[in-house]
Design an enzyme around this catalytic site. Sequence first.
Site, PDB file in Angstrom:
ATOM      1  N   TYR A 193      -8.006  -3.496   3.142  1.00 39.97           N
ATOM      2  CA  TYR A 193      -9.323  -2.883   2.946  1.00 39.97           C
ATOM      3  C   TYR A 193     -10.121  -3.693   1.911  1.00 39.97           C
ATOM      4  CZ  TYR A 193      -7.468   0.775   5.892  1.00 39.97           C
ATOM      5  OH  TYR A 193      -6.924   1.447   6.960  1.00 39.97           O
TER       6      TYR A 193
ATOM      7  N   HIS B 172      -7.710   1.989  -4.179  1.00 39.78           N
ATOM      8  CA  HIS B 172      -7.016   1.376  -3.029  1.00 39.78           C
ATOM      9  C   HIS B 172      -7.352  -0.110  -2.936  1.00 39.78           C
ATOM     10  CE1 HIS B 172      -5.250   0.730   0.820  1.00 39.78           C
ATOM     11  NE2 HIS B 172      -5.236   1.999   1.197  1.00 39.78           N
TER      12      HIS B 172
ATOM     13  N   GLN C 194      -6.870   9.340  -3.362  1.00 31.74           N
ATOM     14  CA  GLN C 194      -7.066   7.910  -3.153  1.00 31.74           C
ATOM     15  C   GLN C 194      -8.531   7.644  -2.822  1.00 31.74           C
ATOM     16  OE1 GLN C 194      -5.767   5.537   0.488  1.00 31.74           O
ATOM     17  NE2 GLN C 194      -4.086   5.114  -0.938  1.00 31.74           N
TER      18      GLN C 194
ATOM     19  N   PRO D 255      -0.328   8.735   0.784  1.00 30.12           N
ATOM     20  CA  PRO D 255      -1.623   9.006   1.418  1.00 30.12           C
ATOM     21  C   PRO D 255      -1.599   8.576   2.873  1.00 30.12           C
ATOM     22  CG  PRO D 255      -1.758   7.081  -0.001  1.00 30.12           C
ATOM     23  CD  PRO D 255      -0.399   7.664  -0.216  1.00 30.12           C
TER      24      PRO D 255
ATOM     25  N   ALA E  48      -5.303  -2.462  -1.280  1.00 31.97           N
ATOM     26  CA  ALA E  48      -4.120  -2.746  -0.464  1.00 31.97           C
ATOM     27  C   ALA E  48      -4.470  -2.717   1.012  1.00 31.97           C
ATOM     28  CB  ALA E  48      -3.031  -1.701  -0.760  1.00 31.97           C
TER      29      ALA E  48
ATOM     30  N   ARG F  14      -3.232   1.146  -5.924  1.00 28.28           N
ATOM     31  CA  ARG F  14      -2.342   0.851  -4.798  1.00 28.28           C
ATOM     32  C   ARG F  14      -2.503  -0.623  -4.433  1.00 28.28           C
ATOM     33  NH1 ARG F  14       0.040   3.927  -0.289  1.00 28.28           N
ATOM     34  NH2 ARG F  14      -0.053   2.800   1.688  1.00 28.28           N
TER      35      ARG F  14
END
Length: 370
Positions: free
Chosen positions: A182, A177, A104, A26, A179, A230
């Site tokens: 964020y 997400h 994602q 992504p 990772a 992720r």
Amino acid sequence: MSDQSALLSPATIGTKSFSNRLVLAPMSRASAKPDGTPTREMANYYADFSRGGFGLLIAEGAFVDDICSQCYGNQPGLVTDSHEAGWRTVVEAVKRENGKIILQLIHAGAVSQSVETAFAPSPVRPRGQMLQGYGPRQGHYDVPRELSVNDILSIGSAFVEATMRAEAAGFDGVEIHCANGYLLDQFLTPETNLRSDTYGGKLENRLRLTTDILSMAQQRTSPDFIVGVRLSQAKATVQDYFWPNGLEDARVIFSEVAEAGADYIHLASEKGGYTYHSTAKTGENLTAFARSLTGLPVIANGGLQEIGLANQIIEDQLADFVSIGKSAMLNPDLPKKIASGAPLRDFTFDMFKYGVSVNAQLKWEAEQHA
């Protein structure tokens, strides 16, 4: 095995089969309409990668609410009917090329470069500078406001609603997400999560929002729909970060997301690539550890346009898939090139001369051909 045979061998995630081990990573292209609706240019862009032979595409992070999750301008979302219809056009273009695609889902939290007031687990100013090329705001991040428990529950619900919209739009799955610094990773990271409630303190608590989302998303979607996660050690703004307790942190993180129902783990690497950031600070290989600990398919990431290294990772059973980002942008037919032995175009940051969007790249490409 020859160099191409490991990467080009079939594989599965859950009940779904993939023609090879090559995954489009992504990548934020800031190419949606101002309201977050995906465009026809995005549909053509993703279809090119399926036409080029990638076994799986992971589309760029879509924001999950219209309050505080957006990361940057022209980011796609999955909040409204218009967003869902735009993504359906993207999915249909990919499916016409016999491709498979996962979306994602992301919440920016403290590192938003779009919202007026950023929210986070704790009022901790993010380290580093805002990313260039992703909107007019530059410089240091503001101190975010602390999320209430009700806010956190609403964010969890927003991820699940977006997951359900993704399935309705025809996606093969979603990637949650957690990772790269964020919001969900801000909860995971002790330096940015100073809470003392059920979302702070011990590692299991700091993972709670992510594991709740994974569990709820699985409950609200069909058995064939993929819900992956992720993870990363490094942050986009703190590229040399490692999980502080090394392999023990990894043991808890991988076990918790697996128990919550993740269908795969995608371990992203920042500075130094796979050989650096897919290793714990105590030296252990983390993709191999995640694979052996959980039994889940693992996607390796980081500088894996080095085809020899990518193939070796699969041959040595360190991971099940490899995701490729920057190099793929200039080689949407990368799998076909690997199969035929054709040379790859070398990545250059000059391709962002006119910006990071798909249309900016097309303008640059036209200039190169001229």
